[in-house]
Every structure is written in C-alpha cells, then in structure tokens.
Design an enzyme around this catalytic site. Structure first.
Site, PDB file in Angstrom:
ATOM      1  N   ARG A  43      -2.850   8.480 -10.461  1.00  0.00           N
ATOM      2  CA  ARG A  43      -3.972   8.544 -11.402  1.00  0.00           C
ATOM      3  C   ARG A  43      -5.313   8.807 -10.726  1.00  0.00           C
ATOM      4  O   ARG A  43      -6.295   9.124 -11.380  1.00  0.00           O
ATOM      5  CB  ARG A  43      -4.043   7.238 -12.220  1.00  0.00           C
ATOM      6  CG  ARG A  43      -3.033   7.207 -13.348  1.00  0.00           C
ATOM      7  CD  ARG A  43      -3.050   5.872 -14.052  1.00  0.00           C
ATOM      8  NE  ARG A  43      -2.355   4.851 -13.288  1.00  0.00           N
ATOM      9  CZ  ARG A  43      -2.443   3.536 -13.527  1.00  0.00           C
ATOM     10  NH1 ARG A  43      -3.235   3.101 -14.497  1.00  0.00           N
ATOM     11  NH2 ARG A  43      -1.770   2.669 -12.808  1.00  0.00           N
ATOM     12  N   LYS A  59     -34.751  13.806  18.606  1.00  0.00           N
ATOM     13  CA  LYS A  59     -33.368  13.621  19.045  1.00  0.00           C
ATOM     14  C   LYS A  59     -33.373  13.231  20.502  1.00  0.00           C
ATOM     15  O   LYS A  59     -34.062  13.886  21.293  1.00  0.00           O
ATOM     16  CB  LYS A  59     -32.570  14.913  18.860  1.00  0.00           C
ATOM     17  CG  LYS A  59     -31.100  14.732  19.148  1.00  0.00           C
ATOM     18  CD  LYS A  59     -30.466  15.899  19.850  1.00  0.00           C
ATOM     19  CE  LYS A  59     -30.844  15.970  21.314  1.00  0.00           C
ATOM     20  NZ  LYS A  59     -30.162  17.011  22.067  1.00  0.00           N
ATOM     21  N   GLY A 115       0.745  -7.714 -15.920  1.00  0.00           N
ATOM     22  CA  GLY A 115       1.856  -8.624 -16.181  1.00  0.00           C
ATOM     23  C   GLY A 115       1.345  -9.887 -16.877  1.00  0.00           C
ATOM     24  O   GLY A 115       0.460 -10.555 -16.365  1.00  0.00           O
ATOM     25  N   SER A 121     -52.009  21.700  18.611  1.00  0.00           N
ATOM     26  CA  SER A 121     -51.064  22.174  17.595  1.00  0.00           C
ATOM     27  C   SER A 121     -50.287  23.387  18.087  1.00  0.00           C
ATOM     28  O   SER A 121     -50.778  24.157  18.918  1.00  0.00           O
ATOM     29  CB  SER A 121     -51.836  22.568  16.333  1.00  0.00           C
ATOM     30  OG  SER A 121     -52.517  21.439  15.847  1.00  0.00           O
ATOM     31  N   ALA A 178       0.830  -1.214   0.000  1.00  0.00           N
ATOM     32  CA  ALA A 178       0.000   0.000   0.000  1.00  0.00           C
ATOM     33  C   ALA A 178       0.858   1.256   0.000  1.00  0.00           C
ATOM     34  O   ALA A 178       0.461   2.286   0.515  1.00  0.00           O
ATOM     35  CB  ALA A 178      -0.910  -0.008   1.224  1.00  0.00           C
TER      36      ALA A 178
END
Ligand code: UD1
Ligand code: CA
Length: 473
Positions: free
Chosen positions: A31, A367, A154, A421, A25
């Site tokens: 590239r 939450k 290869g 509400s 690594a």
C-alpha cells in the site's frame, strides 16, 4: 498454572537482561506504492525500522532479531553496523510464521519482546513496561488499546469475567465482533518457551490463509496460562504505517512531540511548533528562539540566546551563544562562534569554522574556511579552502579561485587585511597582515603586509556617446 487475569497488575521488577527483541519487518508494504521498502521509509529523517531498533536498544536486550524478507537485501544493507541478528522469512506466511523464524536466534529461557518495523513511534517507557511485566510474571503481556476506529485491526475478545480470550482479525470478525473497540496494537512480550511450544501448532484456517500470531491468545486461554494486557503510555505510539497517508500522519505526530519537548523541557521559543522539522538531534541551551519553517538535520547544537530566522536549514553544526542566524541560511558541517551574524541567504559548507563576532552576509558561500574573530564578508562572495585572520574585511563580490581545474589550493589572508570589492584571489596565495587590495584586483602572487595592491587599469571616456538604436522590423 497461574490463573489468567489482567486486572491484577504484577509488581514491577527491575528488567532482567534476558529480553530477546524480535522486530517483524518482512511484509511487502504494497500500500506504500513505493519502490523503497516500507520499513526504510523515513519518519523524522530516520528509516522507520531504524527508529524501532534504536528504541529497542535502549532496553539493552540480550539479542535483537529482525525478521526480513520482502526486498530483504536492501533492508538488511541499510543497517550494516548495528548489533543485529537477521532472520530471513522467505515467504510471508503471516505474523506467527514470522516470529517462528526468529526463535532459533533467541535464548530459550528468555522473554520475547515482539515489535513491528512499521510501528515507528513506539517509545522506550512503553516497551520497557511491557517487557518488565512479562519478565516479572512469566506471563504473556499484550499491548492493547481502545480506539475510536478499530477497522483493520485485531479485536480483543474477553470472557464474561473480562479475561483475555482471543483476537479476531478484521477479515475473520463477525459484525458484532467488529464493534469491539479494544484492539491489539501488534506488540507483545512472552516467554520464548511458550512461543516455541505454540507457534509450530498454528493453523492457516482463517480468511487470509496465514499463520496468525494472534491465535496464541486463545491457546493461552485454553491452557489457563497467565496473560495480561497493558496500554501504551501515549495513545499515538502504536499507529501502524501502511501507506503514505499514515506515514505522513506519523511524521506530524513525531514532529509535534519533538516540538513540544523543546518548548516544555528546554524553554525554546518556537514561532510555530507546527512549522519546524526535526530530522536528527537538536540540542538547545537557554533562550533559543526559532522562527518558522526551519529544518534541522544530523546533530545541531544551539547555545544560549541563539536565534534562527525563518526558512533556515541547519545540519551537523554547532552555533555558539548569542549568534543570530538570519532567514534563508543554510549551514552544513560548520562551527560558528559567539555573537556572529550569519545571513540572510548565507551558505556555510562543511569544515567551516568561524570565531566570535564574525559577519557573513547575503549570498556568501564558505567551504573549508576558517575565519578569526571580528572579520566580515557581507555580500556575494565565495571563500573556499581559506584561512582568514581577525579584523579582515572581504569586499562584495570577492572570490577565492581555489580550483585550477584539477586540484584545490589554499588562500591565506592574515589579520587586518582589507580586501576591496570584486577581488579574485588565485590560490595558492598568501596575503600578509595589514595589506590592502584595491577593488577589482586579481591577486595571483603573494602580497606583503602594509602594502596597497592593485592591477594597473585605465579608465577612458568617450564624450557624447550615442548608443545603438534598435532597427525597426
Ligand atoms: C497485525 C495483527 C493484528 C494487529 C495489527 C496491528 C495478525 C494476524 N494481525 O495485523 O491483530 O491489530 O497487526 O498493527 O497478527 N509481517 C512479517 N511477515 C509476515 C507477515 C507480516 O514480517 O509474514 C510483518 C509486517 O512486515 C508488519 C507486521 O508483521 O511489520 C504486521 O503485519 P501486517 O500484515 O501489517 O499485519 P496486520 O494486518 O496489520
Ligand atoms: Ca500493519
């Protein structure tokens, strides 16, 4: 010396635990055209190197050595806890030189299993087979493959009898040699003793002026040291990632493989296997259905008969049986009970815990909220740092004012409370069981049970009201 032949398949043996994994690594990965080191680029939500390490770890190797170099500290820092050995390659002088840096960290009588940090999709059965064969024969075992387009790789050269002879890398191969379709994938298992003998002998007499690991195939052939080839279990496993196009291609391969496994092994109904993104671990029980464009991160568990609508993002959560997650919902760090209805457009944030039959509707954010059975918040609410009992109705537009600018405070709403509400609950505050809160009320003192609570307000009316008229310019 044994005679080299790759047609006599050795009898598989139980894998011994003298495998020394070496992961290369250190390369620059130019590239990629990215400031993030190549091996930290992600596939399936995990850095490529992390994926290779995790796969290697399944073999229970005696050691795992990562050869690092280019942007090395960043690479190393990304894996702080893993039981890894790090071998620094200060100059990238080639694959043979890279493996040489790892040798001091490997037991001298072990079998090296050489993997690449930029071949992320390699699977455990393939590398187990590779290591197994090398351990059983004390030979070199090269992972090779026939490909349609061998450009850049290869090429495997065989003698007239078909035995492995040498590897010709792209820049050193003649036109005729370039026609060869059998390539070396980059993976190899080999006795450490042989590497210790051969690697110091490598020369840079090639087009790239590098120490090529591939040259040891010719060394083995010349010495009549046994060497074999074997193939990956699936053709796609050995795809190397050198640029963003190859990374994206590996990502698609990873995703379709996971999607197919969900369908084949767990009977999941995927609306479209090409439109699901798995960036962690998705565990599905029976009869799960997932619509298009859903993203799963971390560990997500979906129990029997859970359905997930289109365009949901689910992270680190557990959804119990029969619950419907409706489109465009985001869930992160939550436990959701049975037969709940979440969404569309709901957001459950960390430490949310819903019991069964809870309904959380559109534009409702929770939450650190726990909600007991059968309670509902169907429209436009923020419920944070809240404990809500069972049978509670939270009216549209209700919010908990949990933050005083410095600290967070808790709101407790007991069983069977009715919140009308557009109510504000200024925390810390407790609403006792059975209380009613009228629409448009701001609650800043504790509320007794069985009471009606409202802020005195008046409504005035002015008759025949003329609205202002826009003045012409
Ligand atoms: C290499 C092989 C080629 C094989 C191909 C498969 C050689 C000479 N060539 O070519 O035969 O078909 O892999 O993908 O072995 N690396 C280092 N240090 C170095 C050089 C490379 O750690 O000095 C690492 C890279 O980070 C990478 C791997 O080795 O993970 C392969 O290097 P790369 O330069 O990509 O080799 P290829 O040209 O792909
Ligand atoms: Ca490569």
């Amino acid at each position: 010396m044994q005679t080299s032949s790759d047609h006599s398949t050795p009898t598989p043996m139980a894998i011994p635990n003298n495998i020394a994994v070496i992961i290369l690594a250190a390369g620059a990965g130019k590239r990629m055209k990215s400031s993030l080191p190549k091996v930290l680029q992600k596939v399936g939500g995990m850095p490529m190197l992390g994926r290779v390490i995790a796969t290697a770890q399944q073999l229970n190797p005696a050691s795992t050595t990562v050869v690092y170099g280019y942007q090395g500290e960043e690479v190393r820092a990304a894996f702080p806890d893993a039981a890894l050995t790090w071998a620094l390659q200060t100059e990238q002088l080639g694959t043979g030189h890279a493996v040489l840096q790892a040798l001091p960290h490997c037991a001298a009588d072990g079998i090296a299993l050489i993997l690449y940090g930029d071949i992320p999709l390699i699977t455990e059965p393939t590398i187990r087979n590779l290591a197994d064969k090398a351990a059983a024969t004390n030979a070199l075992v090269w992972l090779t493959q026939e490909v349609l387009n061998p450009a850049g790789l290869g090429r495997i050269m065989r003698d007239a009898a078909g035995n492995l002879a040498s590897i010709k890398n792209e820049r050193d191969a003649s036109l005729a040699e370039k026609e060869v379709k059998e390539i070396w994938t980059g993976l190899l298992a080999c006795p450490i003793q042989k590497l210790a003998e051969w690697l110091p002998k490598l020369q840079k007499g090639n087009a790239e002026k590098e120490y090529y690991l591939t040259d040891i195939m010719a060394f083995a052939a010349a010495e009549n040291t046994a060497q074999f080839s074997c193939n990956p279990k699936q053709a796609w496993e050995c795809a190397g990632v050198n640029d963003q196009i190859e990374r994206a291609r590996a990502e698609r391969q990873y995703q379709i493989t996971c999607a197919n496994a969900l369908m084949m092994n767990h009977g999941v109904t995927l609306a479209d296997p090409a439109r699901i993104e798995l960036r962690g671990n998705l565990i599905c029980a029976a009869n799960v259905a997932i619509d298009i464009n859903c993203i799963f991160e971390g560990t997500v568990e979906l129990d029997n008969n859970v359905t997930v609508g289109a365009n949901c993002v689910l992270k680190d959560c557990k959804i119990a049986a029969g619950t419907q997650v409706l489109p465009f919902t985001m869930i992160d760090g939550a436990l959701v009970g049975k037969n709940c209805k979440i969404g569309p457009y709901a957001r459950l944030r960390p430490n949310t815990n819903l019991a069964q039959d809870v309904h959380i509707g559109n534009f409702v954010e929770l939450k650190a909220a726990s909600v007991a059975a059968g309670s509902k918040a169907n429209h436009l609410s923020y419920l944070g740092d809240t404990v809500i009992g069972s049978g509670v109705n939270i009216g549209a537009g209700t919010i908990t004012c949990n933050y005083d600018g410095a600290n967070k405070h808790q709101t407790i709403i007991e069983d069977n409370v009715f919140v009308g509400s557009d109510v504000q609950l200024v925390a810390p505050v407790r609403v006792a069981a059975g209380a009613t809160i009228a629409a448009g009320t701001t609650i800043w003192r504790d509320v007794d049970g069985a009471s009606l609570n409202l802020n005195p307000k008046t409504q005035e009316q002015k008759a025949n009201w003329q609205r202002p008229v826009k003045t012409p310019k």
